[in-house]
Every structure is written in structure tokens, then in C-alpha cells.
Design an enzyme around this catalytic site. Structure first.
Site, short mmCIF file in Angstrom:
data_model
loop_
_atom_site.label_atom_id
_atom_site.label_comp_id
_atom_site.label_asym_id
_atom_site.label_seq_id
_atom_site.Cartn_x
_atom_site.Cartn_y
_atom_site.Cartn_z
N ALA A 64 0.87 -1.17 0.00
CA ALA A 64 0.00 0.00 0.00
C ALA A 64 0.91 1.23 0.00
O ALA A 64 2.08 1.15 0.40
CB ALA A 64 -0.89 -0.03 1.23
N GLY A 109 0.70 -5.10 0.77
CA GLY A 109 -0.46 -5.20 -0.13
C GLY A 109 -0.14 -5.91 -1.44
O GLY A 109 -1.04 -6.44 -2.10
N GLU A 112 -0.37 -9.45 -0.64
CA GLU A 112 -1.80 -9.70 -0.37
C GLU A 112 -2.63 -9.77 -1.66
O GLU A 112 -3.50 -10.63 -1.79
CB GLU A 112 -2.33 -8.61 0.57
N GLU A 132 4.45 -5.00 7.29
CA GLU A 132 3.60 -4.00 7.95
C GLU A 132 3.96 -3.75 9.41
O GLU A 132 3.94 -2.61 9.88
CB GLU A 132 2.12 -4.42 7.85
N1 CAA Z 1 4.56 3.22 -0.83
C1 CAA Z 1 4.96 4.39 -1.38
N2 CAA Z 1 6.11 4.52 -2.07
C2 CAA Z 1 6.89 3.45 -2.20
C3 CAA Z 1 6.56 2.19 -1.64
C4 CAA Z 1 5.32 2.11 -0.93
N3 CAA Z 1 4.88 0.96 -0.40
N4 CAA Z 1 7.54 1.33 -1.92
C5 CAA Z 1 8.46 1.99 -2.63
N5 CAA Z 1 8.08 3.28 -2.80
C6 CAA Z 1 8.79 4.35 -3.49
C7 CAA Z 1 9.96 4.85 -2.66
O1 CAA Z 1 9.52 5.79 -1.69
C8 CAA Z 1 10.85 5.47 -3.72
O2 CAA Z 1 10.31 6.73 -4.08
P1 CAA Z 1 11.33 7.97 -4.34
O3 CAA Z 1 12.15 7.53 -5.53
O4 CAA Z 1 10.40 9.09 -4.65
O5 CAA Z 1 12.13 8.11 -3.11
C9 CAA Z 1 10.62 4.53 -4.93
O6 CAA Z 1 9.40 3.84 -4.67
C10 CAA Z 1 11.73 3.51 -5.09
O7 CAA Z 1 11.86 2.82 -3.85
P2 CAA Z 1 13.28 2.64 -3.09
O8 CAA Z 1 14.18 3.79 -3.41
O9 CAA Z 1 12.97 2.39 -1.66
O10 CAA Z 1 13.81 1.34 -3.83
P3 CAA Z 1 14.81 0.25 -3.21
O11 CAA Z 1 15.21 -0.62 -4.36
O12 CAA Z 1 15.88 0.87 -2.40
O13 CAA Z 1 13.90 -0.62 -2.21
C11 CAA Z 1 11.92 -1.78 -1.52
C12 CAA Z 1 12.82 -1.36 -2.69
C13 CAA Z 1 12.64 -2.79 -0.66
C14 CAA Z 1 10.67 -2.44 -2.12
C15 CAA Z 1 11.55 -0.55 -0.69
O14 CAA Z 1 11.05 0.45 -1.57
C16 CAA Z 1 10.52 -0.80 0.34
O15 CAA Z 1 10.83 -1.34 1.39
N6 CAA Z 1 9.27 -0.35 0.09
C17 CAA Z 1 8.21 -0.43 1.06
C18 CAA Z 1 7.71 -1.85 1.22
C19 CAA Z 1 6.64 -1.90 2.29
O16 CAA Z 1 6.89 -1.63 3.46
N7 CAA Z 1 5.43 -2.31 1.89
C20 CAA Z 1 4.31 -2.44 2.79
C21 CAA Z 1 3.50 -1.20 2.80
S1 CAA Z 1 2.25 -1.21 4.05
C22 CAA Z 1 1.01 -2.17 3.42
O17 CAA Z 1 1.11 -2.69 2.33
C23 CAA Z 1 -0.20 -2.29 4.29
C24 CAA Z 1 -1.15 -3.31 3.90
O18 CAA Z 1 -1.30 -4.36 4.47
C25 CAA Z 1 -1.96 -3.13 2.76
#
Ligand code: CAA
Length: 258
Positions: A64, A109, A112, A132
Site C-alpha cells: 500500500a 499489499g 496480499e 507491515e
Molecule cells: N509506498 C509508497 N512509495 C513506495 C513504496 C510504498 N509501499 N515502496 C516503494 N516506494 C517508493 C519509494 O519511496 C521510492 O520513491 P522515491 O524515488 O520518490 O524516493 C521509490 O518507490 C523507489 O523505492 P526505493 O528507493 O525504496 O527502492 P529500493 O530498491 O531501495 O527498495 C523496496 C525497494 C525494498 C521495495 C523498498 O522500496 C521498500 O521497502 N518499500 C516499502 C515496502 C513496504 O513496506 N510495503 C508495505 C506497505 S504497508 C502495506 O502494504 C499495508 C497493507 O497491508 C496493505
């Protein structure tokens, strides 16, 4: 649609979540578009299989959208969860078969939404996880429910409590991914599988999906009764006559109408 791409060809709908700058993270707009698009697809009789993927070579869906959630209130969080429930519920219960082509990160998500699909095929670079709890929330788009049903309570708890990210191979080992294939072969592999599914009676496949989905959430005896009823219903179709006649006539090609 701002965040989705849709191609329909030869009975297959290829639906791509297209927010590459955010690694295809699901914001409310994307969830609403997904819901509307699936509502149309589920009534499109020309579509027999839906393949869901993410754009780019790096990410399926990275979860998400955290930038949207960071300032969201509890009511807004719940609204997002309910919107996902509706859209993911369509994927899970639509008459067509749904295949997640997991082409990279399937986190939160993303994991999921893949679990709401009937079948998951992962590319070798795919990574699955439920991060999460590390964000101070719990999985809210079905993770606590569907993951435990797919891989068992113990493995689901470990993945959710540790926030560990697992490889495609490990996802395959625990039954989260059905297959692992090279990235460049992913969509072709899913389309070939769709082709094998589409050779069979479409109505029979839909009934089998319904029997499995409903049966898994009930006791064995109720599930078996449901199966017997749907089995009986399948005898009312022209497809049953065609499938069995083709067998008896030793005929390879079959003309199912669904
Ligand atoms: N939401 C919003 N933006 C996101 C995102 C997310 N879930 N995941 C990645 N992005 C964005 C980053 O902020 C970044 O944006 P900018 O270039 O503007 O800074 C861009 O995508 C590229 O990401 P990274 O620079 O972080 O890329 P990376 O290769 O270093 O890492 C990754 C990749 C490991 C996937 C890392 O991006 C990450 O950990 N993302 C979040 C994953 C996460 O925590 N997901 C769960 C979200 S909560 C949820 O999903 C709740 C639910 O149950 C529904």
C-alpha cells in the site's frame, strides 16, 4: 485509468499495475481503478483468464502507498482496507481464473493482492513479505487471513511478526508460489498456462473455483455437499455433453461454449 494498463487478447486480460515511480504501490486511486476495472472484467464473457502483473522489471507491487497512509486517520485506514477488500474479493471470486505474474517485489499489499489470485507464478527475482508490523501497522489487505490459509498459521505468523522478506524459491517451497520462472519468460509462461485452462470447459472451471473457494471456508461435509450439488449442475450443460462425447469419439478438439 491513470494507474492501470489493460490488454485483452484471445480470451486473456493482461492487467498491469502501472505506478513504476512508486514501485507500483497501491494508493486509493489505484484501488478504486482496480475495483472498477475488475467489475467490468467479471461481466466480460470474452475474458476467461486474468493475468495480473506490475510494470517494470523490479516490482510487482511494493505494498500500500506509505506516503498516502502516513497521515491517514483510523477511519481513512479502514476505508482503504475496505476498498481493498472489495477489489481483492472480486479477484478471488470472479468467474474467470486469475493468475498473479509476480515480477519482483510483492510486499505488504503486493503479497496480499497476489494471494487474492487463484495462482501465483513468480519470476526468479521476486521477493515476498509482509513488512507491515515494521511500519507499526498490521497487514490490512487480507494478509493475516489469506497467508495463514495458504501456508499455514505458523509460517504466516513468522513472516508477519519478523517482517522477513523471502525469495521466490522459498515462496515456492512453502506453497506461496506455484512456480518460479526466469523473469523474461514470466508472462509467456502465464499465458501458456491460461491457454491450457481455456481448453477446458469454462463453466466447469468456474464451478470448480467456486467449490474450492467456498469449501475451504467451511467444514468438510458442507464442502462435499456443495461439490455434489455443483457436480450435478455441471451435468446440465452442453459442455458436459461435448466433453464426454469428444472423449468417446476419440476426438481431440472440443467445442465448449461455457
Ligand atoms: N509506498 C509508497 N512509495 C513506495 C513504496 C510504498 N509501499 N515502496 C516503494 N516506494 C517508493 C519509494 O519511496 C521510492 O520513491 P522515491 O524515488 O520518490 O524516493 C521509490 O518507490 C523507489 O523505492 P526505493 O528507493 O525504496 O527502492 P529500493 O530498491 O531501495 O527498495 C523496496 C525497494 C525494498 C521495495 C523498498 O522500496 C521498500 O521497502 N518499500 C516499502 C515496502 C513496504 O513496506 N510495503 C508495505 C506497505 S504497508 C502495506 O502494504 C499495508 C497493507 O497491508 C496493505
Amino acid at each position: 485509468m491513470n494507474n492501470l494498463l489493460l490488454e485483452v487478447e484471445n480470451g486473456i486480460a493482461l492487467l498491469t499495475i502501472n505506478r513504476p515511480k512508486a514501485l507500483n504501490a497501491l494508493n486509493s486511486e489505484t484501488l478504486a481503478e482496480l475495483n472498477a476495472c475488475l467489475a467490468e472484467l467479471e461481466n466480460n464473457e470474452a475474458v476467461k483468464v486474468v493475468i495480473l502483473t506490475g510494470s517494470g522489471a523490479k516490482s510487482f507491487v511494493a505494498g500500500a502507498d506509505i506516503s498516502e497512509m502516513v497521515n491517514a486517520t483510523p477511519a481513512e485506514g479502514r476505508k482503504m482496507g475496505l476498498l481493498a477488500r472489495e477489489a481483492f474479493g472480486r479477484l478471488e471470486n470472479m468467474p474467470q481464473v486469475t493468475i498473479a505474474a509476480v515480477n519482483g517485489f510483492a510486499l505488504g499489499g503486493g503479497c496480499e493482492i497476489s494471494m487474492a489470485c487463484d495462482i501465483r507464478v513468480a519470476s526468479e527475482n521476486a521477493k515476498f513479505g509482509q513488512p507491515e508490523c515494521g511500519l507499526g501497522i498490521l497487514p490490512g489487505f487480507g494478509g493475516t487471513q489469506r497467508l495463514a490459509r495458504l501456508v499455514g498459521k505458523g509460517r504466516a505468523k513468522e513472516l508477519i511478526f519478523t517482517c522477513d522478506m523471502i525469495s521466490a524459491e522459498e515462496a515456492y517451497r512453502i506453497g506461496l508460489a506455484n512456480h518460479v520462472v526466469p523473469q523474461e519468460e514470466l508472462i509467456g509462461y502465464c499465458k501458456a498456462m491460461a491457454g491450457r485452462i481455456m481448453k477446458n470447459g469454462p463453466f466447469a472451471v468456474t464451478l470448480a473455483k467456486q467449490a474450492i473457494n467456498t469449501g475451504m471456508d467451511t467444514d468438510l461435509d458442507s464442502g462435499l455437499k456443495l461439490e455434489a450439488n455443483l457436480f450435478g449442475l455441471s451435468f446440465s450443460t452442453a459442455d458436459k455433453k461435448e466433453g464426454m462425447t469428444a472423449f468417446l469419439e476419440k476426438r481431440k478438439e472440443k467445442h465448449f461454449i461455457g
